[in-house]
Design a protein around this motif. Structure first.
Motif, PDB file in Angstrom:
ATOM      1  N   PRO A   1      29.920   7.614 -38.402  1.00 15.59           N
ATOM      2  CA  PRO A   1      30.549   8.651 -37.574  1.00 15.59           C
ATOM      3  C   PRO A   1      32.044   8.756 -37.861  1.00 15.59           C
ATOM      4  N   GLY A   2      32.519   9.968 -38.028  1.00 14.12           N
ATOM      5  CA  GLY A   2      33.941  10.189 -38.267  1.00 14.12           C
ATOM      6  C   GLY A   2      34.296  10.304 -39.734  1.00 14.12           C
ATOM      7  N   TYR A   3      33.406   9.843 -40.626  1.00 13.15           N
ATOM      8  CA  TYR A   3      33.678   9.920 -42.074  1.00 13.15           C
ATOM      9  C   TYR A   3      32.766  10.968 -42.698  1.00 13.15           C
TER      10      TYR A   3
ATOM     11  N   ALA B   1      40.875   5.093 -33.014  1.00 12.09           N
ATOM     12  CA  ALA B   1      41.925   6.025 -33.395  1.00 12.09           C
ATOM     13  C   ALA B   1      43.148   6.011 -32.479  1.00 12.09           C
TER      14      ALA B   1
ATOM     15  N   CYS C   1      38.549  10.869 -43.717  1.00 10.56           N
ATOM     16  CA  CYS C   1      38.581   9.795 -42.717  1.00 10.56           C
ATOM     17  C   CYS C   1      38.967  10.356 -41.345  1.00 10.56           C
ATOM     18  N   PRO C   2      38.666   9.630 -40.299  1.00 16.39           N
ATOM     19  CA  PRO C   2      39.010  10.106 -38.956  1.00 16.39           C
ATOM     20  C   PRO C   2      40.508  10.008 -38.658  1.00 16.39           C
ATOM     21  N   ARG C   3      41.226   9.298 -39.449  1.00 11.06           N
ATOM     22  CA  ARG C   3      42.665   9.123 -39.224  1.00 11.06           C
ATOM     23  C   ARG C   3      43.397   9.230 -40.551  1.00 11.06           C
TER      24      ARG C   3
ATOM     25  N   GLY D   1      37.066   3.224 -37.653  1.00 15.69           N
ATOM     26  CA  GLY D   1      36.806   4.604 -37.274  1.00 15.69           C
ATOM     27  C   GLY D   1      36.888   4.833 -35.776  1.00 15.69           C
TER      28      GLY D   1
END
Lengths: 486, 453
Positions: B378-380, B453, B396-398, B450
């Motif tokens: 999740p998030g990638y 954040a 990436c999520p960040r 992930g």
């Protein structure tokens, strides 16, 4: 010689001709991840025609081939302008430390502080030795250092709005890379003649230097092995005309601790680390050609430049940089070697390098000038340019003498360069050779001169004791055969 | 031993050689100066302006090997080293297995300390191994000829574009926007004063018929294999050349460029047995068609025979080069990268047909395993579609810098930041050097990072 006769029997077949289906020299492990589907068949190659040989065959093949080479480790190698000095073994050991040899060029500076610190310290040393404190280690060889230096000169003039400076003045004795680099930099090459003593013809230079002069490229000492006695006048003439003075540092070995290029009025120089700073030449590279400039020009340096802020080292792009001239940060492995060498020599040792290189060259010159003409009959710096003009009158060329030296286990001098000397044989002994080695070279050169009179055919058909006799270079160029053909 | 130490002070006496690398003793120097006919060394350097002679140097005193080795080793130890850390960096330099044969051959001083083979009779070792290098590059890329190597991949790419300009007499070049921007930066630095127009084009954009070449990278910056055949066809339709900047390892698995009629292939040769070494020294690979050899830059080794009819090798087609042609040379290259080419030759000989195919397959398998797993975290996400080899983009999520900092804490050197192309995106590279444990460690780290954040 038994080795020589064994060489005649040497199996020189190429690897592809030794290949036996199914043989291998290494085993790769099998995959440890779940099998992934391959892409469509049409994208995959159906044959990979590479050698199939055993591991011993790989080692024996390359080891035997290595024995066909002359090298510094095995032979005196007085190749003028190439500074074939001893390549200290600690240099290689330091460059292969895992902390240097295994780091990735895309790692950010904060992960590789030791590497960037080494670059910073090497920049400081090169700036100190040349008196030109702005340093970029990026150039991958001397010719790339030249090109970077010329880009800097052009950027400097452009920054002044001086767009009419499109001429590179280059002496007739210059290395071929100088005009080739100048052409790449979009400059028109104008040749400056030498005078009868082998110096830059100052009057001619005065005539040629004008508002079109971007840069004067001067090798110092010159390719004749001479220090320009009018150097201060020369740099003044160029500066008065608004141009910059570039030093081709190929011969920097003669100047270490003797004089700084910056003090003489040079604005830009490069140094071949694979010459002056003892990194191995590798049979034709890799080299490294850092570029050094005055404080004023340092904002134009190619990236990267190592900087220090507090205790933190970073790789930066100078504000008006001429840009990126290769993929990463320069020949880092070569930089480690050069740094190691400078530390090993130290300030007095570096001075001893130049001093002994100069004494050795003058000693050879003094002991051969009764037999061979000199390009210039005066004290030389680190190399002496002999001429085989006298021998040519006896129908033996400089080339023949060079080839005959090989039979004595001595590498040939640089031949037919500089172009302005008839039958030139340029001899650079370097400081790392002993007097005994120099004496033997002198004896052999005198012996060959005797032979030119007594048995010229032996000289004209040399070498006789190497794995091959003279090779047919004309056919090689006319009918190029450049790869294995099955 | 006692002879060299002054017993009253314990200091070394000054009669020996000044340094282990400089053998002349005081007696040798005196004898030579006398033979030259001068009474002091300084008489030899009278041409150097007196007031500038013997300047002060800030450089430290000589360090003996024992302490120097410790000192420099300490500097090396300050670096975070792949191997100690799992490493997923690629983007122009790649971590691969280097068989021990490569370093064994690299211990041969006869190769390491020789000069450029201007005297072929005394350099058959360098010349024949260089010929092996050229042959290996041709075999790998299925190309007709290769030179003996360029400085590195990006300079080879730049020189290929300049060669296309010479061959076509056109001064406009099309470069695909999917190439690593560093390739274009080097091309700009190489061509800035040559009146060349560089046009950046999308892979599917139309090209005008006044271009010298279409230059592209495959696998491209995002790791994706380009439509080499299609691009080459479009270049040829415009009367232009096709230049591909390849990854040599990929061609252990994928079709070689020669199969698609590519005119010039360049590549970074480092993946073939050359240590990462913080970016150099590497070797640029350069291959082309036989008909274009007179415009090839760099050294070329050719086969010929001696006066006895024995096979031998020489540097050939030297009339292209700077030492003959001067300002009209095809390139200013002099010292190049012969020794790195030797490493490549030994690597290819050792890996051979099966080994290089295995390496390529391992890279492919591991990279695809990693990618397929990351896509499920999740998030990638994987923002770029298309067939890839061993590199792929991950969004990436960040910000990538944050992700990489967090990975480093976990002993992982993360990906190459390409956020200037796609927001919050890194390029990950997985090779045969990354064990499943390392890959699974990366997956676990991504999952952990992930969420926070």
């Amino acid at each position: 010689m038994t080795i020589t006769s064994a060489m005649n029997e040497l199996d020189r077949r190429l690897l592809m001709d030794r290949s036996v289906s199914g043989r291998s020299a290494v085993t790769m492990p099998s995959s440890d991840v779940p099998e992934q589907p391959l892409p469509q068949e049409s994208l995959l190659r159906d044959d990979l025609p590479l050698p199939e040989v055993s591991q011993l065959e790989v080692i024996r093949y390359f080891s035997l081939l290595s024995q066909l080479n002359f090298s510094i480790d095995t032979n005196f190698y007085p190749l003028g302008s190439c500074t074939m000095k001893y390549n200290p073994k600690i240099n290689d050991a330091m460059a292969s430390l895992p902390g240097f040899g295994s780091i990735h060029p895309n790692q950010p500076s904060e992960q590789v502080q030791g590497a960037v610190q080494l670059m910073y310290k090497l920049q400081e040393s090169l700036g100190d030795l040349t008196g030109l404190p702005g340093v970029s280690l990026a150039p991958l060889a001397g010719a790339q250092g030249e090109y970077a230096g010329l880009l800097i000169a052009r950027a400097f003039h452009a920054s002044k709005g001086d767009s009419g400076r499109t001429v590179a003045l280059i002496p007739d004795s210059a290395h071929g890379t100088n005009p080739a680099s100048a052409a790449m930099a979009g400059l028109d090459v104008v040749t400056v003649p030498s005078d009868a003593q082998g110096n830059v013809d100052v009057n001619a230079l005065q005539e040629l230097a004008d508002e079109r002069t971007a840069v004067f490229m001067l090798t110092l000492p010159s390719t004749l092995g001479l220090f320009e006695p009018s150097i201060l006048e020369i740099t003044q003439i160029i500066h008065d005309a608004g141009g910059l003075v570039y030093a081709d540092g190929a011969n920097l070995n003669a100047l270490l601790g003797m004089v700084k290029l910056g003090d003489l009025g040079f604005d830009i120089c490069h140094s071949n680390l694979h010459k002056t700073f003892s990194t191995p030449h590798g049979g034709g590279g890799p080299g490294s050609g850092p570029v050094m400039v005055t404080e004023e020009l340092s904002k134009f340096l190619p990236e990267p430049v190592a900087e220090k802020s507090g205790d933190i080292f970073t790789l930066a792009k100078p504000t008006n940089s001429v840009g990126k001239i290769n993929g990463f940060h320069g020949s880092f492995g070569i930089l480690v070697r050069a740094y190691t060498y400078i530390r090993a020599m130290g300030r007095d040792g570096l001075k001893a390098v130049a001093e002994n290189a100069i004494i050795n060259a003058n000693y050879i010159q003094s002991q051969l000038k009764d037999r061979y003409d000199l390009a210039a009959d005066r004290f030389c710096m680190h190399e002496t340019v002999l001429s085989a003009a006298r021998q040519k009158r006896r129908d033996v060329k400089g080339l023949d003498i060079a080839k005959r030296l090989l039979d004595h286990g001595i590498h040939a001098p640089t031949m037919y360069f500089p172009l302005i000397v008839e039958e030139a044989l340029m001899v650079e002994p370097t400081e790392t050779e002993s007097k005994e080695t120099l004496d033997r070279f002198i004896e052999v050169m005198r012996q060959i001169d005797d032979e030119v009179s007594e048995d010229p055919e032996a000289v004209r058909t040399a070498p006789h004791t190497l794995p091959v006799t003279r090779l047919d270079e004309a056919t090689a160029a006319r009918k190029p055969y450049l790869r294995w053909q099955g | 031993m006692v002879n060299t130490v002054d017993r009253s002070t314990g200091a070394k006496k000054g009669s020996g050689n000044p340094h282990p690398y400089v053998p002349a003793t005081d007696a040798d120097r005196a004898a030579m100066l006398e033979a030259i006919g001068v009474s002091s060394f300084e008489e030899l350097i009278q041409d150097i302006p007196e007031k500038m002679r013997f300047p002060e140097l800030d450089i430290a005193e000589s360090a003996p090997e024992l302490s120097l080795s410790a000192d420099i080793s300490a500097m090396a130890a300050r670096n975070i080293t792949p191997g100690d850390y799992a490493c997923f960096l690629g983007a122009g330099a790649y971590r691969h297995f280097i068989p021990s044969t490569v370093n064994a051959v690299l211990q041969r001083g006869e190769f390491v300390t020789a000069y450029t083979p201007y005297q072929p009779e005394a350099a058959q070792g360098t010349l024949q191994t260089g010929f092996e290098f050229q042959s290996a590059i041709c075999q790998l890329f299925d190309m007709e000829v290769a030179n003996a190597g360029m400085y590195d991949g990006p300079t080879a790419f730049a020189e290929a574009v300049l060669m296309a300009i010479r061959l076509t007499h056109r001064n406009k070049v099309a470069v695909l926007e999917t190439v690593d921007s560093r390739l274009v930066q080097v091309l700009r630095a190489y061509s800035v004063h040559q009146g060349i127009e560089i046009v950046s084009i999308a892979p599917d954009a139309a090209v005008s018929d006044d271009i010298a070449c279409i230059a592209f990278q495959s696998p491209n910056l995002f790791g994706v294999i380009e439509d080499v055949g299609g691009l080459t066809g479009r270049a040829h339709a415009a009367g232009a050349l096709s230049i591909v900047h390849a990854n040599p390892t990929a061609h252990g698995l994928f079709q070689p460029p020669g199969k698609y009629g590519v005119d010039i292939v360049t590549a970074e040769g480092q993946p073939l047995g050359v240590p990462l070494s913080f970016g150099g020294a590497y070797v640029g690979l350069f291959a082309c068609r036989q008909e274009h050899i007179r415009q090839l830059p760099g050294r070329i080794i050719g086969r010929t025979s001696d006066t006895e009819g024995r096979t031998g090798y020489v540097l050939t087609l030297q009339t292209r080069e700077q030492h003959i042609r001067r300002e009209r040379a095809t390139s200013n290259i002099c010292t190049s990268t012969q020794l790195i080419g030797l490493m490549v030759a030994v690597y290819v000989a050792t890996l051979g047909k099966q080994g290089l195919s295995d390496v390529a397959n391992l890279c492919y398998q591991k990279a695809h395993y990693a990618a397929s797993e990351i896509a499920q975290i999740p998030g990638y996400s994987l923002p770029v579609s298309g067939t890839f080899f061993h590199e792929f983009a991950v969004t990436c999520p960040r910000p990538v810098a944050d992700i990489n900092a967090a990975l480093l804490e976990k002993g992982i050197i993360g990906g190459y930041d390409i956020s200037d192309r796609i927001a919050n995106t890194m390029l990950l590279c997985v090779t045969e050097m990354n064990s499943r444990d390392e890959i699974d460690g990366l997956l676990m780290a991504f999952r952990e990072i992930g969420g926070t954040a």
